[in-house]
Design an enzyme around this catalytic site. Structure first.
Site, PDB file in Angstrom:
ATOM      1  N   LYS A 172       1.102  -1.117  -0.314  1.00 41.71           N
ATOM      2  CA  LYS A 172       0.361   0.040   0.023  1.00 41.71           C
ATOM      3  C   LYS A 172       0.833   1.241   0.056  1.00 41.71           C
ATOM      4  O   LYS A 172       2.129   1.176   0.881  1.00 41.71           O
ATOM      5  CB  LYS A 172      -1.018   0.148   1.607  1.00 41.71           C
ATOM      6  CG  LYS A 172      -1.427  -1.200   1.176  1.00 41.71           C
ATOM      7  CD  LYS A 172      -2.902  -1.395   2.581  1.00 41.71           C
ATOM      8  CE  LYS A 172      -2.437  -1.742   3.950  1.00 41.71           C
ATOM      9  NZ  LYS A 172      -2.803  -1.713   4.755  1.00 41.71           N
ATOM     10  N   THR A 205      -9.125   9.116   8.677  1.00 43.36           N
ATOM     11  CA  THR A 205      -8.757   7.210   7.820  1.00 43.36           C
ATOM     12  C   THR A 205      -8.534   6.636   8.607  1.00 43.36           C
ATOM     13  O   THR A 205      -7.615   5.349   8.416  1.00 43.36           O
ATOM     14  CB  THR A 205      -7.420   7.802   7.262  1.00 43.36           C
ATOM     15  OG1 THR A 205      -6.842   8.139   7.868  1.00 43.36           O
ATOM     16  CG2 THR A 205      -7.065   8.705   5.478  1.00 43.36           C
ATOM     17  N   GLY A 207      -8.959   2.581  10.352  1.00 40.35           N
ATOM     18  CA  GLY A 207      -9.161   1.890   9.750  1.00 40.35           C
ATOM     19  C   GLY A 207      -9.266   1.073   8.975  1.00 40.35           C
ATOM     20  O   GLY A 207      -9.338   0.803   7.947  1.00 40.35           O
ATOM     21  N   THR A 208      -8.795   2.195   8.283  1.00 39.14           N
ATOM     22  CA  THR A 208      -8.307   2.414   6.017  1.00 39.14           C
ATOM     23  C   THR A 208      -8.017   0.270   6.187  1.00 39.14           C
ATOM     24  O   THR A 208      -8.265  -0.168   4.882  1.00 39.14           O
ATOM     25  CB  THR A 208      -7.387   3.222   5.679  1.00 39.14           C
ATOM     26  OG1 THR A 208      -6.604   3.803   5.879  1.00 39.14           O
ATOM     27  CG2 THR A 208      -8.835   4.751   5.620  1.00 39.14           C
ATOM     28  N   GLY A 209      -7.193   0.701   6.647  1.00 40.30           N
ATOM     29  CA  GLY A 209      -6.226  -0.940   6.267  1.00 40.30           C
ATOM     30  C   GLY A 209      -6.930  -2.188   6.811  1.00 40.30           C
ATOM     31  O   GLY A 209      -7.188  -3.440   6.713  1.00 40.30           O
ATOM     32  N   CYS A 210      -7.770  -1.512   7.784  1.00 38.46           N
ATOM     33  CA  CYS A 210      -8.604  -3.373   8.545  1.00 38.46           C
ATOM     34  C   CYS A 210      -9.917  -3.307   7.131  1.00 38.46           C
ATOM     35  O   CYS A 210     -10.313  -4.106   7.444  1.00 38.46           O
ATOM     36  CB  CYS A 210      -9.360  -2.438   9.070  1.00 38.46           C
ATOM     37  SG  CYS A 210      -8.291  -2.146  11.120  1.00 38.46           S
TER      38      CYS A 210
END
Length: 271
Positions: A172, A205, A207-210
């Site tokens: 990412k 942003t 929690g974007t990865g989750c």
């Protein structure tokens, strides 16, 4: 009904972890089950406390779900300790399930969410049995021991991670500079592609990865290929970022409702 699982920590603020994963599953029309690795006291301003689940109880939660449900795909998020990772890996070795690893290490506010010895356990026990791992640049640096700034360094780091046994690495690019955010996807067969989206000037942003890894899991659970699942997940999380809820006084959550409300995010695929 397609059934999926999240193995992660609870976020009392609702923007990340188990809560974000289950919201994403619901929006993408799969049935979500959960295994909680830790309780956190947190909000958009930061993490105030972490109370880990015992490895025995993590294993018991997994056993209870697998005995009763046909889980098609699962994701891991915050795993906290080496003991928990080892127990999860042991429980998964005999399961026919697609595995997405989101190597959660640091909270948005800078708090460590993974103990140091847990990184070694993740590399040795979990990544060799995973289908996809989705590190951001700081996480990839921790896994590989590299400093990553250039496209060549991104490729080199991905190759090192692929050598651990995982089938696919999504590097990412949100932490890199530039007018666009570019994620690069590498497969163990040597193929790769990029996903380019506009960079959004927002602090919301959390929690974007989750959310991204949960969306991949949902699409895998629905039968999409690895590549299709990654692309559709990118569209989902990009829409969630572009249409913020504007709640909380710190790093607010993404908008999991955006997909249902018809917001279509533009993601350029570069082969």
């Amino acid at each position: 009904m397609n059934i999926v699982m999240t193995i992660a920590g609870s976020d009392s603020g609702g923007g990340a972890g188990i809560q974000a994963d289950l919201k994403t599953f619901q929006e993408l029309k799969v049935f979500g089950t959960s295994v909680i690795t830790a309780l956190t006291a947190q909000n958009t301003l930061g993490v105030e406390g972490i109370y880990p689940t015992t490895p025995d109880f993590v294993e018991l939660q997994m056993k209870a779900v697998f005995e009763d449900f046909d889980v098609k795909a699962l994701k891991t998020g915050m795993l906290f300790s080496a003991d928990i990772i080892q127990r999860i890996a042991k429980s998964l070795r005999d399961q026919e399930v697609q595995i997405v690893v989101d190597p959660v290490m640091i909270a948005k506010g800078g708090q460590a969410l993974l103990q140091e010895d847990a990184v070694r356990a993740m590399k040795k026990e979990l990544l060799p049995i995973a289908n996809i791992v989705t590190p951001n640049i700081p996480e990839a640096e921790t896994i590989t021991g590299m400093n990553i700034h250039t496209a060549e360094e991104i490729r080199e780091a991905a190759e090192k991670i692929l050598q651990l046994g995982v089938d696919c690495v999504v590097m990412k690019g949100g932490h890199l500079d530039g007018p666009s955010a570019v994620d690069t996807v590498f497969f163990k067969d040597g193929s790769s592609f990029k996903m380019r989206s506009k960079r959004i000037n927002t602090k919301h942003t959390h929690g974007t990865g989750c959310t991204f890894s949960a969306a991949i899991t949902a699409h895998l659970g629905r039968g999409l290929s690895l590549k299709e699942a990654i692309i559709e997940a990118k569209k989902f999380v990009q829409g969630a970022i572009e249409n913020p809820l504007n709640i909380g006084h710190g790093h607010g959550p993404t908008n999991h409702f955006a997909h249902r409300l018809g917001y279509e995010a533009e993601v350029e695929i570069i082969e």
